[in-house]
Write a protein that holds these residues in place. Structure first.
Motif, PDB file in Angstrom:
ATOM      1  N   SER A  94       0.842  -1.191   0.000  1.00 35.31           N
ATOM      2  CA  SER A  94       0.000   0.000   0.000  1.00 35.31           C
ATOM      3  C   SER A  94       0.877   1.240   0.000  1.00 35.31           C
ATOM      4  CB  SER A  94      -0.903   0.006   1.232  1.00 35.31           C
ATOM      5  OG  SER A  94      -1.786  -1.090   1.210  1.00 35.31           O
ATOM      6  N   VAL A  95       0.562   2.165  -0.896  1.00 32.14           N
ATOM      7  CA  VAL A  95       1.310   3.424  -0.971  1.00 32.14           C
ATOM      8  C   VAL A  95       0.335   4.561  -1.225  1.00 32.14           C
ATOM      9  CG1 VAL A  95       3.433   2.385  -1.823  1.00 32.14           C
ATOM     10  CG2 VAL A  95       1.723   3.174  -3.446  1.00 32.14           C
ATOM     11  N   GLN A  96       0.803   5.764  -1.005  1.00 31.19           N
ATOM     12  CA  GLN A  96       0.018   6.932  -1.355  1.00 31.19           C
ATOM     13  C   GLN A  96       0.275   7.312  -2.812  1.00 31.19           C
ATOM     14  OE1 GLN A  96       0.955   9.968   1.602  1.00 31.19           O
ATOM     15  NE2 GLN A  96      -0.871   9.364   2.750  1.00 31.19           N
ATOM     16  N   GLY A 123       3.631   7.602  -5.058  1.00 30.33           N
ATOM     17  CA  GLY A 123       4.663   6.710  -4.544  1.00 30.33           C
ATOM     18  C   GLY A 123       5.107   5.682  -5.553  1.00 30.33           C
ATOM     19  N   SER A 124       6.005   4.805  -5.097  1.00 33.57           N
ATOM     20  CA  SER A 124       6.590   3.784  -5.967  1.00 33.57           C
ATOM     21  C   SER A 124       6.559   2.417  -5.302  1.00 33.57           C
ATOM     22  CB  SER A 124       8.046   4.134  -6.289  1.00 33.57           C
ATOM     23  OG  SER A 124       8.147   5.345  -6.989  1.00 33.57           O
ATOM     24  N   LEU A 125       6.492   1.406  -6.142  1.00 28.42           N
ATOM     25  CA  LEU A 125       6.613   0.019  -5.704  1.00 28.42           C
ATOM     26  C   LEU A 125       7.367  -0.754  -6.776  1.00 28.42           C
ATOM     27  CD1 LEU A 125       3.036  -0.835  -4.346  1.00 28.42           C
ATOM     28  CD2 LEU A 125       5.128  -0.692  -2.992  1.00 28.42           C
ATOM     29  N   ASN A 166       6.324   3.714 -10.765  1.00 29.02           N
ATOM     30  CA  ASN A 166       6.511   5.049 -10.208  1.00 29.02           C
ATOM     31  C   ASN A 166       5.269   5.894 -10.447  1.00 29.02           C
ATOM     32  OD1 ASN A 166       9.191   4.360  -9.530  1.00 29.02           O
ATOM     33  ND2 ASN A 166       9.941   5.050 -11.518  1.00 29.02           N
ATOM     34  N   THR A 178      -4.681   0.705  -8.485  1.00 28.63           N
ATOM     35  CA  THR A 178      -5.043  -0.285  -7.480  1.00 28.63           C
ATOM     36  C   THR A 178      -5.623  -1.524  -8.136  1.00 28.63           C
ATOM     37  OG1 THR A 178      -5.429   1.384  -5.770  1.00 28.63           O
ATOM     38  CG2 THR A 178      -6.539  -0.749  -5.506  1.00 28.63           C
ATOM     39  N   VAL A 205      -3.270   1.897  -3.938  1.00 32.55           N
ATOM     40  CA  VAL A 205      -2.784   3.280  -3.991  1.00 32.55           C
ATOM     41  C   VAL A 205      -3.884   4.188  -3.461  1.00 32.55           C
ATOM     42  CG1 VAL A 205      -1.784   5.082  -5.421  1.00 32.55           C
ATOM     43  CG2 VAL A 205      -1.434   2.671  -6.025  1.00 32.55           C
TER      44      VAL A 205
END
Length: 121
Positions: A11-13, A16-18, A83, A90, A119
């Motif tokens: 989970s990111v805002q 953000g990146s994963l 990115n 999501t 996200v």
């Protein structure tokens, strides 16, 4: 037995990146195209990105310029750097490899178990 194991969701805002990873375990096989798909709730599974054995890539329009797919042929692995993530990214992300087992003529699709990417805005 060939299996694909995924990792890297979370989970990111927004913004953000994963980085997602997927590796094939087992032996005596060759891999052609590696790809990432995603499926959001209530929607069909869609192709996000794919990469051929020689490194040619293809992306969905919605992720161009934000996502990068790569592969390591020695490790039988694919990666996707994500990115500038947006809430509409999501979904559950699945890796997909076209694999040919030793002594088999044709390639067939293998899927990872899926990893959730969420996200928030």
């Amino acid at each position: 037995q060939v299996q694909l194991v995924e990792s890297g969701g979370g989970s990111v805002q927004a913004g953000g990146s994963l980085r997602l990873s997927c590796a094939a375990s087992g032996s005596d096989f060759s891999i052609n195209v590696m790809a990432w798909y995603r499926q959001a709730p209530g929607k069909e599974r869609e192709l996000v990105a794919q990469i051929t054995r020689d490194g040619s890539t293809n992306y969905a329009d919605s992720v161009k310029g934000r996502f990068t797919i790569s592969r390591d042929n020695k490790k039988n692995a694919a990666y996707m750097q994500m990115n500038s993530l947006e809430p509409q990214d999501t979904a559950v992300y699945y890796c997909n490899f076209a694999i040919r087992r030793l002594f088999r003529r044709n390639y067939r699709d293998y899927w990872g178990q899926g990893t959730q990417v969420t996200v928030s805005s």
